[in-house]
Design an enzyme around this catalytic site. Structure first.
Site, PDB file in Angstrom:
ATOM      1  N   ARG A 139       3.156  -4.833  16.818  1.00 18.35           N
ATOM      2  CA  ARG A 139       1.808  -4.129  16.476  1.00 18.35           C
ATOM      3  C   ARG A 139       0.938  -5.295  17.083  1.00 18.35           C
ATOM      4  O   ARG A 139      -0.360  -4.980  17.496  1.00 18.35           O
ATOM      5  CB  ARG A 139       1.386  -3.906  15.004  1.00 18.35           C
ATOM      6  CG  ARG A 139       2.376  -2.743  14.520  1.00 18.35           C
ATOM      7  CD  ARG A 139       2.190  -2.668  13.211  1.00 18.35           C
ATOM      8  NE  ARG A 139       2.439  -3.816  12.147  1.00 18.35           N
ATOM      9  CZ  ARG A 139       2.307  -3.794  11.120  1.00 18.35           C
ATOM     10  NH1 ARG A 139       1.819  -2.889  10.256  1.00 18.35           N
ATOM     11  NH2 ARG A 139       2.659  -4.919  10.307  1.00 18.35           N
ATOM     12  N   SER A 186       0.817  -1.167   0.217  1.00 19.03           N
ATOM     13  CA  SER A 186       0.116  -0.115  -0.064  1.00 19.03           C
ATOM     14  C   SER A 186       0.846   1.371  -0.127  1.00 19.03           C
ATOM     15  O   SER A 186       0.626   2.283  -0.775  1.00 19.03           O
ATOM     16  CB  SER A 186      -1.187  -0.039   1.316  1.00 19.03           C
ATOM     17  OG  SER A 186      -0.227  -0.117   2.179  1.00 19.03           O
ATOM     18  N   HIS A 190       5.873 -12.669   7.735  1.00 24.22           N
ATOM     19  CA  HIS A 190       6.146 -11.477   7.200  1.00 24.22           C
ATOM     20  C   HIS A 190       7.300 -11.237   6.155  1.00 24.22           C
ATOM     21  O   HIS A 190       8.131 -12.055   6.246  1.00 24.22           O
ATOM     22  CB  HIS A 190       6.387 -10.392   8.472  1.00 24.22           C
ATOM     23  CG  HIS A 190       6.104  -8.817   7.937  1.00 24.22           C
ATOM     24  ND1 HIS A 190       6.801  -8.148   7.330  1.00 24.22           N
ATOM     25  CD2 HIS A 190       4.991  -8.190   8.118  1.00 24.22           C
ATOM     26  CE1 HIS A 190       6.697  -7.058   7.177  1.00 24.22           C
ATOM     27  NE2 HIS A 190       5.181  -6.830   7.390  1.00 24.22           N
ATOM     28  N   HIS A 212      -2.034  -8.950   2.165  1.00 26.40           N
ATOM     29  CA  HIS A 212      -1.580  -7.555   3.018  1.00 26.40           C
ATOM     30  C   HIS A 212      -2.708  -7.351   3.704  1.00 26.40           C
ATOM     31  O   HIS A 212      -3.095  -8.113   4.615  1.00 26.40           O
ATOM     32  CB  HIS A 212      -1.205  -6.477   1.624  1.00 26.40           C
ATOM     33  CG  HIS A 212      -0.661  -5.261   2.049  1.00 26.40           C
ATOM     34  ND1 HIS A 212      -0.221  -5.212   3.338  1.00 26.40           N
ATOM     35  CD2 HIS A 212      -0.801  -4.012   1.642  1.00 26.40           C
ATOM     36  CE1 HIS A 212       0.215  -3.883   3.333  1.00 26.40           C
ATOM     37  NE2 HIS A 212      -0.105  -3.164   2.258  1.00 26.40           N
ATOM     38  N   ASP A 220      -2.347  -8.344  11.774  1.00 22.72           N
ATOM     39  CA  ASP A 220      -3.532  -8.733  11.249  1.00 22.72           C
ATOM     40  C   ASP A 220      -4.083  -9.821  11.861  1.00 22.72           C
ATOM     41  O   ASP A 220      -5.251 -10.160  11.955  1.00 22.72           O
ATOM     42  CB  ASP A 220      -3.856  -9.054   9.993  1.00 22.72           C
ATOM     43  CG  ASP A 220      -3.219  -7.793   8.918  1.00 22.72           C
ATOM     44  OD1 ASP A 220      -3.771  -6.830   9.145  1.00 22.72           O
ATOM     45  OD2 ASP A 220      -2.460  -7.893   8.080  1.00 22.72           O
TER      46      ASP A 220
HETATM   47  N1  CMX Z   1       1.254 -19.740   6.126  1.00 26.68           N
HETATM   48  C1  CMX Z   1       1.743 -20.695   5.241  1.00 26.68           C
HETATM   49  N2  CMX Z   1       2.853 -20.363   4.528  1.00 26.68           N
HETATM   50  C2  CMX Z   1       3.406 -19.333   4.702  1.00 26.68           C
HETATM   51  C3  CMX Z   1       2.959 -18.406   5.391  1.00 26.68           C
HETATM   52  C4  CMX Z   1       1.776 -18.536   6.104  1.00 26.68           C
HETATM   53  N3  CMX Z   1       1.679 -17.740   7.103  1.00 26.68           N
HETATM   54  N4  CMX Z   1       3.952 -17.230   5.426  1.00 26.68           N
HETATM   55  C5  CMX Z   1       4.709 -17.709   4.438  1.00 26.68           C
HETATM   56  N5  CMX Z   1       4.506 -18.765   3.956  1.00 26.68           N
HETATM   57  C6  CMX Z   1       5.087 -19.459   2.655  1.00 26.68           C
HETATM   58  C7  CMX Z   1       4.934 -18.766   1.628  1.00 26.68           C
HETATM   59  O1  CMX Z   1       3.633 -18.865   0.818  1.00 26.68           O
HETATM   60  C8  CMX Z   1       6.188 -19.261   0.751  1.00 26.68           C
HETATM   61  O2  CMX Z   1       5.693 -20.345   0.104  1.00 26.68           O
HETATM   62  P1  CMX Z   1       6.069 -20.982  -1.216  1.00 26.68           P
HETATM   63  O3  CMX Z   1       7.626 -20.945  -1.373  1.00 26.68           O
HETATM   64  O4  CMX Z   1       5.658 -22.216  -1.644  1.00 26.68           O
HETATM   65  O5  CMX Z   1       5.440 -20.102  -2.107  1.00 26.68           O
HETATM   66  C9  CMX Z   1       7.158 -19.618   2.085  1.00 26.68           C
HETATM   67  O6  CMX Z   1       6.599 -19.699   2.898  1.00 26.68           O
HETATM   68  C10 CMX Z   1       8.091 -18.541   1.975  1.00 26.68           C
HETATM   69  O7  CMX Z   1       7.604 -17.298   1.969  1.00 26.68           O
HETATM   70  P2  CMX Z   1       8.264 -15.949   3.011  1.00 26.68           P
HETATM   71  O8  CMX Z   1       9.563 -15.584   2.367  1.00 26.68           O
HETATM   72  O9  CMX Z   1       8.497 -16.616   4.464  1.00 26.68           O
HETATM   73  O10 CMX Z   1       7.203 -14.898   3.238  1.00 26.68           O
HETATM   74  P3  CMX Z   1       6.950 -13.857   2.008  1.00 26.68           P
HETATM   75  O11 CMX Z   1       7.963 -12.728   2.449  1.00 26.68           O
HETATM   76  O12 CMX Z   1       7.111 -14.194   0.511  1.00 26.68           O
HETATM   77  O13 CMX Z   1       5.494 -13.479   2.114  1.00 26.68           O
HETATM   78  C11 CMX Z   1       3.502 -12.911   3.683  1.00 26.68           C
HETATM   79  C12 CMX Z   1       5.229 -12.514   3.377  1.00 26.68           C
HETATM   80  C13 CMX Z   1       3.063 -11.939   4.546  1.00 26.68           C
HETATM   81  C14 CMX Z   1       2.670 -12.637   2.276  1.00 26.68           C
HETATM   82  C15 CMX Z   1       3.241 -14.455   3.958  1.00 26.68           C
HETATM   83  O14 CMX Z   1       3.925 -14.525   5.249  1.00 26.68           O
HETATM   84  C16 CMX Z   1       2.048 -14.791   4.061  1.00 26.68           C
HETATM   85  O15 CMX Z   1       1.248 -15.051   3.051  1.00 26.68           O
HETATM   86  N6  CMX Z   1       1.326 -14.686   5.165  1.00 26.68           N
HETATM   87  C17 CMX Z   1      -0.292 -14.866   5.445  1.00 26.68           C
HETATM   88  C18 CMX Z   1      -0.887 -13.502   5.125  1.00 26.68           C
HETATM   89  C19 CMX Z   1      -0.844 -12.515   6.037  1.00 26.68           C
HETATM   90  O16 CMX Z   1      -0.946 -12.526   6.948  1.00 26.68           O
HETATM   91  N7  CMX Z   1      -0.746 -11.326   5.529  1.00 26.68           N
HETATM   92  C20 CMX Z   1      -0.494 -10.062   6.249  1.00 26.68           C
HETATM   93  C21 CMX Z   1       0.945  -9.386   6.218  1.00 26.68           C
HETATM   94  C22 CMX Z   1       0.774  -8.104   7.122  1.00 26.68           C
HETATM   95  C23 CMX Z   1       0.239  -7.131   6.202  1.00 26.68           C
HETATM   96  O17 CMX Z   1       0.584  -6.814   5.063  1.00 26.68           O
HETATM   97  O18 CMX Z   1      -0.885  -6.517   6.768  1.00 26.68           O
END
Ligand code: CMX
Length: 466
Positions: free
Chosen positions: A359, A274, A350, A304, A405
């Site tokens: 937070r 964002s 994250h 996000h 979140d």
């Molecule tokens: N549950 C399951 N798998 C997860 C995970 C979770 N909470 N967090 C990361 N992973 C997975 C990723 O999907 C990725 O899998 P692939 O290699 O198969 O694609 C792997 O772990 C590596 O990811 P990462 O490097 O640890 O995380 P990223 O930087 O790529 O992504 C985020 C960060 C937040 C998108 C991810 O942790 C996620 O999807 N979390 C759940 C959604 C969430 O809570 N989002 C809110 C974030 C805060 C905000 O912006 O408001």
């Protein structure tokens, strides 16, 4: 002296809260009555000069390398943006102009009798780097109240939105329509010099922040209540109290929660979707309404901001399956099922953080203080113990800890705001504070249109695949 008297009479609150700003007013800068713009007008040239000197000396210094994995991996870790108002440390979490969340809770002004920081104070801090006085935040609350009225075409538009349209889409559409009010867009077409862009960006940003809770509350009332309007803004209330009463929630504890909520969701440095989107679109000199609407569309993604909605949907499913007499085993079972079906555990992980999000922690502390026996809070607290070891066991997740979140929805549920599809709208109301404070600075510093270089795989392989 006559001019001074005129200025003091026209801006009596500026004289009260910031006598130093009067000299800036005398140079004809300010239209606002809270003194903030005048203070900025004094700070901006100093920062411009510092950066000019810094770039002259160190402009060719390297700040990092870019690897092929970074290019395919969502640009993680590439230092390529300047963001003045906040900085995220992977272990410590966010600092707003150097202040951690607990420091903000302690040092920023509170409402009378309250203990949580006022978002007005946070915005002041983000813009100026200074902790404001009680009188300054009061003047800012009034300033926003004065600017809150919506143009009739936006009200008509909101009232004609289909209620099945997601609240975030309604919010973003209304923001885009506010482009009709942009003083920046008008000034640009009138040919104002670049050195004055920040002033019009400031005006639009202040108007946007002031109108945003009115739009957000209208979306709520239209989608989930009788749609009969949100009532009048009270100039003597702070922005959180006005937002809560427009939503139809007057419990003082809920208002305190709103103050905390709007403060902590405001900013998370520049690279998140964002913030970066608002910055990117703003760099094309799109006005603040268009820029922030674009940022909101990014916030509406499930990885996000929409994750706060996803967490509640997931928790409801979990509760249905395990009941209130859950065991560690039954929780683990559900979490593994989520992962094995190819979904993420929402609210965990994250892109930058590597520890529990502060937070999350401050919301947990709020819950421990106000709702320690709430069954949903107990479930959230139990999940906090079980999820990190499972995500660690999965092997690929870089951060197994909860993010912001993961905790916000349970607090809103407790106070009766049960409509989970609305939660990201509240995130959006807060996010405006951070990204618009930065947009004003970006314009003041004359940051150019953003245009990083992309490459094709073929080109990459040719150049680097020996
Ligand atoms: N549950 C399951 N798998 C997860 C995970 C979770 N909470 N967090 C990361 N992973 C997975 C990723 O999907 C990725 O899998 P692939 O290699 O198969 O694609 C792997 O772990 C590596 O990811 P990462 O490097 O640890 O995380 P990223 O930087 O790529 O992504 C985020 C960060 C937040 C998108 C991810 O942790 C996620 O999807 N979390 C759940 C959604 C969430 O809570 N989002 C809110 C974030 C805060 C905000 O912006 O408001």
């Amino acid at each position: 002296m006559a001019l001074f008297r005129y200025t003091s009479a026209k801006f009596p609150e500026v004289q009260k809260v910031c006598p130093a700003a009067v000299s800036v007013l005398l140079r004809g800068y300010s239209t606002d009555q809270c003194g903030l713009k005048a203070i900025l007008a004094e700070k901006i040239p100093k920062q411009q000069n510092q950066i000019k000197e810094f770039r002259k000396k160190y402009g060719n210094t390297k700040v990092g390398d870019v690897t092929i994995d970074m290019m395919y991996g969502g640009m993680r870790g590439i230092k390529g943006l300047v963001w003045e108002v906040s900085l995220l440390d992977p272990d410590e979490g966010i600092r707003f102009r150097g202040l951690s969340i607990p420091e903000c809770q302690k040092k920023l002004p509170h409402a009378p009798g309250g203990t949580e920081p006022l978002p007005e104070g946070l915005f002041w801090l983000l813009l100026t780097g200074d902790i404001p006085t009680d009188a300054q935040v009061k003047a800012l609350s009034k300033e926003w109240a004065r600017r809150a009225e919506l143009p009739s075409h936006v009200v008509t538009m909101l009232n004609n939105m289909p209620s099945k349209l997601h609240p975030m889409a309604q919010l973003s559409a209304a923001l885009t329509a506010l482009n009709s009010e942009s003083v920046f867009a008008k000034a640009y077409s009138d040919g104002v010099p670049k050195s004055k862009y920040w002033e019009y960006t400031y005006e639009d940003s202040m108007n946007l922040i002031a109108k945003l809770p009115v739009i957000a509350a209208t979306v709520f009332r239209n989608t989930y209540r009788d749609g009969k309007g949100v009532g009048a803004i009270d100039e003597n209330k702070d922005i959180s109290a006005n937002y809560c009463s427009m939503l139809g929630f007057d419990n003082p504890e809920f208002v305190e929660l709103m103050r905390l909520y709007l403060t902590i969701h405001s900013d998370h440095e520049g690279g998140n979707v964002s913030a970066h989107t608002t910055h990117l679109v703003g760099s094309a000199l799109s006005d603040p309404y268009l820029s922030f609407a674009a940022g909101l569309n990014g916030l509406a993604g499930p990885l996000h901001g929409l994750a706060n909605q996803e967490v509640l949907i997931w928790l409801e499913k979990l509760r249905k399956q395990v009941g209130d007499d859950f065991t560690e085993e039954s929780l683990k079972d559900f979490i593994w099922k989520t992962l094995k079906s190819g979904q993420v555990v929402p609210g965990y992980g994250h892109a930058v953080l590597r520890k529990t999000d502060p937070r999350y922690t401050c919301q947990r502390e709020f819950a421990l203080k106000h709702l320690p026996n709430d069954p949903l809070f107990k479930l959230v607290a139990a999940v906090y113990k079980v999820v990190p070891p499972i995500l660690t066991e999965l092997g690929k997740v870089k951060n197994p800890w909860p993010n912001v979140d993961s905790h916000s929805g349970v607090l809103l549920q407790y106070y009766g705001l049960k409509e989970m599809n609305y939660y990201t709208v509240m995130f959006g109301v807060s996010r405006a504070l951070g990204v618009l404070a930065q947009l004003i600075w970006s314009r003041a510093l004359g940051l150019p249109i953003e245009r990083p270089k992309s490459m094709t795989t073929e080109m990459l392989m040719k150049q680097y695949g020996k």
